[in-house]
Design a protein around this motif. Structure first.
Motif, PDB file in Angstrom:
ATOM      1  N   MET A   1       0.816  -1.181   0.000  1.00  0.00           N
ATOM      2  CA  MET A   1       0.000   0.000   0.000  1.00  0.00           C
ATOM      3  C   MET A   1       0.868   1.257   0.000  1.00  0.00           C
ATOM      4  N   ILE A   2       1.932   1.267   0.785  1.00  0.00           N
ATOM      5  CA  ILE A   2       2.823   2.416   0.866  1.00  0.00           C
ATOM      6  C   ILE A   2       3.524   2.627  -0.479  1.00  0.00           C
ATOM      7  N   ILE A   3       3.873   1.578  -1.158  1.00  0.00           N
ATOM      8  CA  ILE A   3       4.540   1.682  -2.458  1.00  0.00           C
ATOM      9  C   ILE A   3       3.608   2.340  -3.472  1.00  0.00           C
ATOM     10  N   LYS A   4       2.333   1.989  -3.457  1.00  0.00           N
ATOM     11  CA  LYS A   4       1.369   2.590  -4.375  1.00  0.00           C
ATOM     12  C   LYS A   4       1.230   4.089  -4.104  1.00  0.00           C
ATOM     13  N   GLU A   5       1.225   4.471  -2.838  1.00  0.00           N
ATOM     14  CA  GLU A   5       1.117   5.886  -2.495  1.00  0.00           C
ATOM     15  C   GLU A   5       2.349   6.665  -2.958  1.00  0.00           C
ATOM     16  N   LYS A   6       3.528   6.059  -2.779  1.00  0.00           N
ATOM     17  CA  LYS A   6       4.763   6.720  -3.230  1.00  0.00           C
ATOM     18  C   LYS A   6       4.752   6.887  -4.745  1.00  0.00           C
TER      19      LYS A   6
END
Length: 99
Positions: A1-6
């Motif tokens: 999820m954090i990778i998608k936000e970045k």
């Protein structure tokens, strides 16, 4: 999820940079080139003088017989004069085309 936000934030930042580049920087560079081209044309037109053999944008060859501000009288044949705007002249020629 954090990778998608970045990835999403990186994409947004890149889109903002691209928008700034295409909306501000490119028009400024184009305006500068256009101004230089206009100055070059103006210098050419200012150098025109009576007796110059010229070519118009419409493909008419002639010799400048008279200049009155922005209106040029071209002799396109012996005794045949036409009036044109000075801006229509695109170049000078070495040889006369008038017989």
């Amino acid at each position: 999820m954090i990778i998608k936000e970045k990835v999403l934030w990186i994409f947004i930042v890149l889109m903002i940079i691209a928008s700034i580049y295409s909306g501000i920087i490119i028009p400024i560079l184009n305006r500068k080139k256009m101004k230089e081209q206009q100055e070059k044309v103006q210098r050419f037109q200012d150098k025109l003088k009576i007796g110059d053999n010229v070519l118009t944008a419409t493909g008419i060859y002639g010799r400048i017989a008279k200049i009155n501000k922005n209106v040029v009288s071209l002799e396109i044949s012996k005794g045949v004069l036409i009036n044109m705007d000075k801006s229509i002249i695109v170049g000078t020629t070495k040889d006369t085309m008038i017989n």
